[in-house]
Motif scaffolding. Structure first.
Motif, short mmCIF file in Angstrom:
data_model
loop_
_atom_site.label_atom_id
_atom_site.label_comp_id
_atom_site.label_asym_id
_atom_site.label_seq_id
_atom_site.Cartn_x
_atom_site.Cartn_y
_atom_site.Cartn_z
N VAL A 92 0.82 -1.17 -0.12
CA VAL A 92 -0.16 -0.14 -0.13
C VAL A 92 0.67 1.26 0.08
CG1 VAL A 92 -1.46 1.40 1.39
CG2 VAL A 92 -2.07 -1.03 1.10
N SER A 93 1.89 1.44 0.71
CA SER A 93 2.73 2.41 0.85
C SER A 93 3.61 2.61 -0.27
CB SER A 93 3.81 2.35 2.09
OG SER A 93 2.95 2.45 3.25
N PHE A 94 4.06 1.79 -0.79
CA PHE A 94 4.66 1.85 -2.34
C PHE A 94 3.70 2.36 -3.37
CE2 PHE A 94 5.27 0.17 -6.56
CZ PHE A 94 6.40 0.80 -6.82
N ASN A 95 2.38 1.65 -3.31
CA ASN A 95 1.51 2.25 -4.30
C ASN A 95 1.14 3.73 -4.26
OD1 ASN A 95 1.36 -0.39 -5.35
ND2 ASN A 95 -0.73 -0.96 -4.42
N VAL A 96 1.11 4.10 -3.04
CA VAL A 96 0.53 5.55 -2.74
C VAL A 96 1.67 6.42 -3.05
CG1 VAL A 96 -0.05 7.05 -0.76
CG2 VAL A 96 -1.00 4.88 -1.01
N LEU A 97 2.97 6.21 -2.57
CA LEU A 97 4.02 7.04 -2.98
C LEU A 97 4.42 7.10 -4.27
CD1 LEU A 97 4.17 7.03 0.33
CD2 LEU A 97 6.78 6.79 0.09
N HIS A 98 4.83 5.68 -4.99
CA HIS A 98 4.95 5.83 -6.26
C HIS A 98 3.94 6.56 -7.31
CE1 HIS A 98 5.82 3.90 -10.14
NE2 HIS A 98 6.97 4.22 -9.91
N ALA A 99 2.62 6.35 -6.94
CA ALA A 99 1.64 6.65 -7.74
C ALA A 99 1.44 8.24 -7.53
CB ALA A 99 0.23 6.20 -7.24
N ALA A 100 1.55 8.74 -6.34
CA ALA A 100 1.84 10.11 -6.14
C ALA A 100 2.69 10.83 -6.96
CB ALA A 100 2.17 10.59 -4.64
N LEU A 101 4.16 10.35 -7.15
CA LEU A 101 4.95 10.94 -7.91
C LEU A 101 4.78 10.84 -9.45
CD1 LEU A 101 8.39 9.48 -6.44
CD2 LEU A 101 7.29 11.53 -5.92
N ARG A 102 4.28 9.85 -9.82
CA ARG A 102 3.58 9.47 -11.12
C ARG A 102 2.65 10.63 -11.56
NH1 ARG A 102 5.11 4.68 -13.76
NH2 ARG A 102 7.29 4.61 -13.58
N ASN A 138 11.27 -4.90 15.57
CA ASN A 138 11.15 -6.09 16.20
C ASN A 138 10.07 -6.97 15.90
OD1 ASN A 138 13.61 -5.84 17.82
ND2 ASN A 138 12.55 -4.34 18.91
N ASN A 139 9.16 -6.63 14.75
CA ASN A 139 7.98 -7.45 14.62
C ASN A 139 7.57 -6.84 13.02
OD1 ASN A 139 6.24 -4.96 14.46
ND2 ASN A 139 6.02 -5.47 16.91
N THR A 140 6.70 -7.69 12.33
CA THR A 140 6.67 -7.20 10.88
C THR A 140 6.03 -6.03 10.81
OG1 THR A 140 4.40 -8.75 10.91
CG2 THR A 140 6.48 -9.58 10.44
N TYR A 141 5.07 -5.58 11.49
CA TYR A 141 4.65 -4.04 11.51
C TYR A 141 5.53 -3.13 11.44
CZ TYR A 141 2.06 0.15 12.16
OH TYR A 141 1.40 1.32 12.00
N ALA A 142 6.66 -3.23 12.25
CA ALA A 142 7.57 -2.39 12.57
C ALA A 142 8.62 -2.66 11.14
CB ALA A 142 8.54 -2.76 13.85
N LEU A 143 8.94 -3.80 10.90
CA LEU A 143 9.79 -4.00 9.82
C LEU A 143 9.22 -3.28 8.50
CD1 LEU A 143 12.35 -5.47 8.74
CD2 LEU A 143 10.72 -7.37 8.10
N GLY A 144 7.77 -3.25 8.46
CA GLY A 144 7.32 -2.50 7.29
C GLY A 144 7.40 -0.96 7.54
N LYS A 145 7.62 -0.41 8.77
CA LYS A 145 7.56 0.98 8.70
C LYS A 145 9.17 1.27 8.74
CE LYS A 145 3.45 2.25 9.85
NZ LYS A 145 2.93 2.93 8.71
N VAL A 146 10.11 0.47 8.86
CA VAL A 146 11.54 0.63 8.60
C VAL A 146 11.54 0.91 7.20
CG1 VAL A 146 13.71 -0.05 9.00
CG2 VAL A 146 12.01 0.03 10.91
N ALA A 147 11.03 -0.45 6.43
CA ALA A 147 11.17 -0.37 4.96
C ALA A 147 10.40 0.69 4.46
CB ALA A 147 10.58 -1.56 4.57
#
Length: 285
Positions: A92-102, A138-147
């Protein structure tokens, strides 16, 4: 500005829409669910086609978006399997950020989290109050935020003049939810959050300020209330739960252990709501 807000039906999303509308912006919510109306469009943000189509404009709703506030996410681990949390939120975050730039949108504010700093802090912080220099998952939610933060730091370079601001929100509390703070005197309460919290209205204030003061480049800010969420002094909390961790000189009696110094200095952020006032009002009501 004409602003698209993803996750507009959520706790923070609703407060943000209200705040931005009061500030005079033309605000349009994008979410998988929400109340039908001229200010809302149902969008599956895991679908890149729907995402970019909505940011390019929606017939009979809006066009030519000036800025995006990205708040949509599965909000915590445990609602779906762990891998699904990561896959959904990063997609979702990639879609939103990339789409915004496009779509030619150059001002973006996105929600990060205290989890990107080490929550639930089974490994003690290196110092307190913790600040934006710390990045640890330290969990997958956090890993997503770091990424997501790392991704934003790269995407911001792809189009001249782009501004992406990541706001690291802690536990968001809405008006009427402060009854849980009746347990604030318990020493172990809220420990995993470093005893931090933020009123949804103050979270919305941070979003509004980040939009108003956006500058080209990528920045990260901590966002929380100015006080801790207990009746115990902050230095005592730190000594009890994080013994040996260095404390900043001059720490206030109940000052937050999640530093908001950068947001104060750079954005002019100053929390207006404290659980102490809200809890007293709830108790009286």
């Amino acid at each position: 500005m004409r602003i698209a807000v993803t996750g507009s039906s959520g706790k923070l999303g609703s407060a943000t829409v209200d705040r931005l509308c009061r500030d005079g912006h033309d605000v349009h919510g994008l979410d998988v669910a929400g109340a039908a109306g001229p200010g809302f469009t149902r969008v599956d943000l895991t679908d890149y086609g729907q995402t970019i189509d909505s940011l390019l404009g929606v017939t009979a709703r809006f066009a030519d978006v000036d800025a995006v506030v990205h708040l949509a996410a599965i909000p915590v681990n445990g609602l779906v399997p762990d891998a699904a949390t990561f896959h959904n939120n990063l997609t979702v975050s990639f879609n939103v950020l990339h789409a915004a730039l496009r779509a030619g949108i150059r001002t973006i504010v996105t929600a990060s989290s205290i989890t990107a700093m080490g929550f639930p802090f089974e490994e003690a912080p290196e110092f307190l109050p913790i600040d934006e220099t710390v990045s640890r998952a330290n969990n997958t939610y956090a890993l997503g935020k770091v990424a997501e933060e790392a991704m934003a730091a790269q995407l911001v370079r792809w189009a001249d003049g782009t501004s992406i601001t990541a706001l690291r929100f802690t536990n968001v509390v809405a008006p009427g939810e402060y009854g849980t703070f009746a347990r604030a005197s318990e020493p172990g309460y809220r420990r995993d959050l470093l005893f931090s919290y933020v009123d949804a209205r103050d979270g919305a204030q941070a979003v509004a300020l980040a939009l108003a003061r956006a500058e080209p480049g990528f920045e990260v800010y901590d966002v929380c209330a100015s006080d801790n969420g207990t009746t115990v002094p902050s230095a005592e909390l730190a000594a009890t739960h994080f013994p040996g961790v260095p404390l900043r000189a001059g720490l206030g009696e109940f000052e937050t252990l999640m530093s908001i110094d950068k947001a104060r200095t750079r954005l002019g952020f100053e929390p207006e709501y404290s659980w102490r006032d809200e809890f007293e009002q709830a108790a009286q009501g």
